[in-house]
Design a protein around this motif. Structure first.
Motif, PDB file in Angstrom:
ATOM      1  N   LEU A   1       0.881  -1.169   0.000  1.00 32.12           N
ATOM      2  CA  LEU A   1       0.000   0.000   0.000  1.00 32.12           C
ATOM      3  C   LEU A   1       0.919   1.219   0.000  1.00 32.12           C
ATOM      4  CD1 LEU A   1      -2.542  -0.949   2.857  1.00 32.12           C
ATOM      5  CD2 LEU A   1      -2.609  -1.613   0.446  1.00 32.12           C
ATOM      6  N   CYS A   2       0.612   2.238  -0.822  1.00 33.84           N
ATOM      7  CA  CYS A   2       1.530   3.396  -0.833  1.00 33.84           C
ATOM      8  C   CYS A   2       0.821   4.666  -1.294  1.00 33.84           C
ATOM      9  CB  CYS A   2       2.731   3.120  -1.733  1.00 33.84           C
ATOM     10  SG  CYS A   2       2.341   2.933  -3.470  1.00 33.84           S
ATOM     11  N   SER A   3       1.424   5.800  -0.928  1.00 35.07           N
ATOM     12  CA  SER A   3       0.933   7.089  -1.412  1.00 35.07           C
ATOM     13  C   SER A   3       1.674   7.436  -2.710  1.00 35.07           C
ATOM     14  CB  SER A   3       1.143   8.175  -0.353  1.00 35.07           C
ATOM     15  OG  SER A   3       2.519   8.341  -0.075  1.00 35.07           O
ATOM     16  N   ASP A   4       1.179   8.466  -3.413  1.00 32.69           N
ATOM     17  CA  ASP A   4       1.763   8.797  -4.724  1.00 32.69           C
ATOM     18  C   ASP A   4       3.182   9.333  -4.601  1.00 32.69           C
ATOM     19  OD1 ASP A   4       0.918  11.167  -3.549  1.00 32.69           O
ATOM     20  OD2 ASP A   4       0.386  12.114  -5.452  1.00 32.69           O
ATOM     21  N   GLY A   5       3.584   9.744  -3.414  1.00 30.19           N
ATOM     22  CA  GLY A   5       4.966  10.192  -3.212  1.00 30.19           C
ATOM     23  C   GLY A   5       5.969   9.110  -3.538  1.00 30.19           C
ATOM     24  N   LEU A   6       5.555   7.854  -3.459  1.00 29.48           N
ATOM     25  CA  LEU A   6       6.450   6.748  -3.836  1.00 29.48           C
ATOM     26  C   LEU A   6       6.404   6.503  -5.345  1.00 29.48           C
ATOM     27  CD1 LEU A   6       8.371   4.419  -3.098  1.00 29.48           C
ATOM     28  CD2 LEU A   6       6.362   2.950  -2.985  1.00 29.48           C
ATOM     29  N   TYR A   7       5.204   6.189  -5.872  1.00 25.45           N
ATOM     30  CA  TYR A   7       5.177   5.700  -7.260  1.00 25.45           C
ATOM     31  C   TYR A   7       5.376   6.802  -8.301  1.00 25.45           C
ATOM     32  CZ  TYR A   7       0.193   7.027  -7.566  1.00 25.45           C
ATOM     33  OH  TYR A   7      -0.982   7.714  -7.582  1.00 25.45           O
ATOM     34  N   SER A   8       5.278   8.085  -7.872  1.00 29.47           N
ATOM     35  CA  SER A   8       5.576   9.165  -8.812  1.00 29.47           C
ATOM     36  C   SER A   8       7.066   9.218  -9.130  1.00 29.47           C
ATOM     37  CB  SER A   8       5.167  10.520  -8.230  1.00 29.47           C
ATOM     38  OG  SER A   8       3.786  10.538  -7.989  1.00 29.47           O
ATOM     39  N   LEU A   9       7.885   8.733  -8.216  1.00 33.82           N
ATOM     40  CA  LEU A   9       9.340   8.855  -8.380  1.00 33.82           C
ATOM     41  C   LEU A   9      10.058   7.516  -8.538  1.00 33.82           C
ATOM     42  CD1 LEU A   9       9.934  11.695  -5.766  1.00 33.82           C
ATOM     43  CD2 LEU A   9      10.160  11.866  -8.236  1.00 33.82           C
ATOM     44  N   VAL A  10       9.391   6.430  -8.209  1.00 35.26           N
ATOM     45  CA  VAL A  10      10.015   5.104  -8.319  1.00 35.26           C
ATOM     46  C   VAL A  10       9.106   4.252  -9.209  1.00 35.26           C
ATOM     47  CG1 VAL A  10      10.895   3.120  -7.028  1.00 35.26           C
ATOM     48  CG2 VAL A  10      10.918   5.386  -5.965  1.00 35.26           C
ATOM     49  N   SER A  11       9.695   3.660 -10.237  1.00 29.62           N
ATOM     50  CA  SER A  11       8.870   2.920 -11.216  1.00 29.62           C
ATOM     51  C   SER A  11       8.343   1.617 -10.611  1.00 29.62           C
ATOM     52  CB  SER A  11       9.698   2.604 -12.466  1.00 29.62           C
ATOM     53  OG  SER A  11      10.642   1.587 -12.173  1.00 29.62           O
ATOM     54  N   ASP A  12       7.303   1.081 -11.232  1.00 25.84           N
ATOM     55  CA  ASP A  12       6.722  -0.192 -10.781  1.00 25.84           C
ATOM     56  C   ASP A  12       7.783  -1.287 -10.774  1.00 25.84           C
ATOM     57  OD1 ASP A  12       4.393   1.188 -10.697  1.00 25.84           O
ATOM     58  OD2 ASP A  12       3.295  -0.058 -12.135  1.00 25.84           O
ATOM     59  N   GLU A  13       8.620  -1.305 -11.820  1.00 23.02           N
ATOM     60  CA  GLU A  13       9.654  -2.355 -11.930  1.00 23.02           C
ATOM     61  C   GLU A  13      10.664  -2.235 -10.792  1.00 23.02           C
ATOM     62  OE1 GLU A  13       8.627  -0.402 -14.463  1.00 23.02           O
ATOM     63  OE2 GLU A  13       7.396  -1.981 -15.388  1.00 23.02           O
ATOM     64  N   GLU A  14      11.053  -1.009 -10.473  1.00 20.59           N
ATOM     65  CA  GLU A  14      12.003  -0.812  -9.373  1.00 20.59           C
ATOM     66  C   GLU A  14      11.383  -1.234  -8.037  1.00 20.59           C
ATOM     67  OE1 GLU A  14      14.618   2.991 -10.908  1.00 20.59           O
ATOM     68  OE2 GLU A  14      12.556   3.349 -10.262  1.00 20.59           O
ATOM     69  N   ILE A  15      10.112  -0.899  -7.859  1.00 14.94           N
ATOM     70  CA  ILE A  15       9.409  -1.290  -6.631  1.00 14.94           C
ATOM     71  C   ILE A  15       9.406  -2.815  -6.516  1.00 14.94           C
ATOM     72  CG2 ILE A  15       7.135  -1.382  -5.515  1.00 14.94           C
ATOM     73  CD1 ILE A  15       6.592   1.442  -6.660  1.00 14.94           C
ATOM     74  N   ALA A  16       9.056  -3.495  -7.621  1.00 14.76           N
ATOM     75  CA  ALA A  16       8.985  -4.963  -7.602  1.00 14.76           C
ATOM     76  C   ALA A  16      10.353  -5.571  -7.308  1.00 14.76           C
ATOM     77  CB  ALA A  16       8.454  -5.475  -8.938  1.00 14.76           C
ATOM     78  N   ASP A  17      11.393  -5.012  -7.927  1.00  9.64           N
ATOM     79  CA  ASP A  17      12.753  -5.537  -7.728  1.00  9.64           C
ATOM     80  C   ASP A  17      13.173  -5.435  -6.268  1.00  9.64           C
ATOM     81  OD1 ASP A  17      13.515  -6.571 -10.062  1.00  9.64           O
ATOM     82  OD2 ASP A  17      14.674  -4.841 -10.763  1.00  9.64           O
ATOM     83  N   ILE A  18      12.977  -4.268  -5.688  1.00 10.08           N
ATOM     84  CA  ILE A  18      13.426  -4.061  -4.304  1.00 10.08           C
ATOM     85  C   ILE A  18      12.627  -4.940  -3.346  1.00 10.08           C
ATOM     86  CG2 ILE A  18      13.462  -2.360  -2.408  1.00 10.08           C
ATOM     87  CD1 ILE A  18      14.338  -0.281  -4.536  1.00 10.08           C
ATOM     88  N   ILE A  19      11.298  -4.967  -3.513  1.00 13.33           N
ATOM     89  CA  ILE A  19      10.465  -5.745  -2.580  1.00 13.33           C
ATOM     90  C   ILE A  19      10.731  -7.252  -2.714  1.00 13.33           C
ATOM     91  CG2 ILE A  19       8.058  -6.367  -2.027  1.00 13.33           C
ATOM     92  CD1 ILE A  19       7.332  -3.451  -2.402  1.00 13.33           C
ATOM     93  N   SER A  20      11.106  -7.691  -3.939  1.00 12.87           N
ATOM     94  CA  SER A  20      11.404  -9.113  -4.136  1.00 12.87           C
ATOM     95  C   SER A  20      12.794  -9.479  -3.625  1.00 12.87           C
ATOM     96  CB  SER A  20      11.315  -9.472  -5.620  1.00 12.87           C
ATOM     97  OG  SER A  20      10.030  -9.175  -6.118  1.00 12.87           O
TER      98      SER A  20
ATOM     99  N   LEU B   1      13.175   2.039  -0.481  1.00 12.52           N
ATOM    100  CA  LEU B   1      12.248   2.725  -1.391  1.00 12.52           C
ATOM    101  C   LEU B   1      12.114   4.202  -1.015  1.00 12.52           C
ATOM    102  CD1 LEU B   1       9.608  -0.113  -1.814  1.00 12.52           C
ATOM    103  CD2 LEU B   1      11.007   0.887  -3.634  1.00 12.52           C
ATOM    104  N   VAL B   2      12.057   4.501   0.274  1.00  7.10           N
ATOM    105  CA  VAL B   2      11.989   5.907   0.703  1.00  7.10           C
ATOM    106  C   VAL B   2      13.272   6.636   0.297  1.00  7.10           C
ATOM    107  CG1 VAL B   2      12.071   7.415   2.736  1.00  7.10           C
ATOM    108  CG2 VAL B   2      10.310   5.651   2.569  1.00  7.10           C
TER     109      VAL B   2
END
Ligand code: CA
Length: 327
Positions: free
Chosen positions: A209-228, A239-240
């Motif tokens: 779950l996240c606010s737009d402050g995250l996904y506006s600056l970090v791409s979906d692919e980067e989010i998936a890579d880091i969380i995986s 991510l922050v």
């Protein structure tokens, strides 16, 4: 492998960092106030995770987000509901009602907040959202947005007037079409899923779950890579830091929840639901949008009726004229 126990420190490693949910909120690099809020709520209805991104000038944004969190907590803790869906819907609608009331104070007349929330009870997962805070599913480096953005540009994307990339950089990218506090009647997006057990070879899902402050600056692919790649706690920090390294112009909030299985739209105890399809669908294919049914708009129907009437009159006139000509 996480989750394994060893004879030496079995108790300590029984629940590894991988299994423990984590959340973080950060004011970012440019704002003075953090108008984001998150909460984890244990209640008879289940465990809820909530992220809110408030707006409305002065102290309005902070107040709206906090009012929402408090009202959702109160709703889940005190009211008896029959289903998880009703519980989350009821609690979020109550939050909306309270913010609408508080907006009558002129100092807070423009305040509102987004909400994205999940309620987990047993293997049932309910997700609700209004606004542009998002819920994502991450499975084995793949990522899928589960929530629906309620923004002006998303409407343009849905109508085919804009593509997803243009939407991100659109000057009105963050104009919301729905949020808590805007209208007495809240149109809330609600979805139900179930967690399915998987074998040890299969990947387990994580919910973000996240606010737009995250996904506006970090791409979906980067989010998936880091969380995986990292534990929820380590991923939150990374991510922050990534969002802040890219400017961090907005508040950044996220919660990462390991689900201990895979999220699907079917209930594992599906035999109780006669209509449930036997074949299980993968979550990544299950969410494909149905093609819209072809329908004429009211205006088009009126024009067509008009044309038919004119055509009818022309035919009748021609028949009459032919008959007259024969005489
Ligand atoms: Ca924001």
């Amino acid at each position: 492998m996480f989750g394994e126990t060893s004879p030496v420190n079995g108790l300590l490693s029984h629940q590894s960092q991988e299994d423990i949910p984590a959340a973080i909120t950060d004011v970012g690099c440019e704002r003075e106030l953090n108008e984001d809020r998150y909460a984890v709520i244990d209640s008879p209805a289940g465990r809820a995770w909530v992220v809110c991104d408030g707006m409305g000038g002065a102290m309005g944004g902070e107040l709206a987000a906090q009012l929402a969190i408090d009202a959702i907590r109160r709703g889940l803790e005190t009211i008896n509901y029959d289903t998880s869906l009703e519980a989350l819907k009821g609690a979020v609608e109550e939050a909306n009602r309270i913010i609408v009331l508080r907006r009558q104070n002129p100092a807070f007349s423009s305040m509102g907040t987004t909400v994205v929330a999940t309620l987990i009870k047993g293997d049932e997962v309910t997700i609700a959202n209004a606004g542009d805070s998002r819920a994502y599913l991450i499975r084995d480096r793949a990522i899928q947005q589960l929530s629906v953005d309620h923004t002006y540009v998303q409407d343009l994307v849905d109508r085919g007037a804009l593509n997803a990339e243009e939407a991100l950089s659109h000057p009105q990218a963050h104009v919301l079409t729905r949020c808590l506090g805007a209208e007495p009647r809240l149109s809330l997006e609600l979805q139900s899923y179930w967690i399915w057990n998987v074998t040890s070879n299969e990947p387990q899902d994580k919910l973000l779950l996240c606010s737009d402050g995250l996904y506006s600056l970090v791409s979906d692919e980067e989010i998936a890579d880091i969380i995986s790649s990292f534990s929820p706690q380590e991923s939150c920090v990374q991510l922050v830091e990534l969002a802040k390294a890219r400017g961090g112009y907005d508040n950044i909030t996220l919660a990462i929840l390991p689900l201990g299985g895979q999220l699907r739209e079917e209930n594992p105890g599906g035999q109780a639901r006669a209509a449930a399809p036997k074949k299980t669908r993968d979550i990544r294919t299950a969410k494909k949008k149905q093609p819209p049914r072809f329908r004429f708009s009211t205006k088009t129907r009126m024009i067509l009726y008009g044309l038919l009437m004119v055509l009818g009159m022309v035919v009748v006139t021609l028949v009459v004229l032919l008959k007259l000509a024969k005489h």
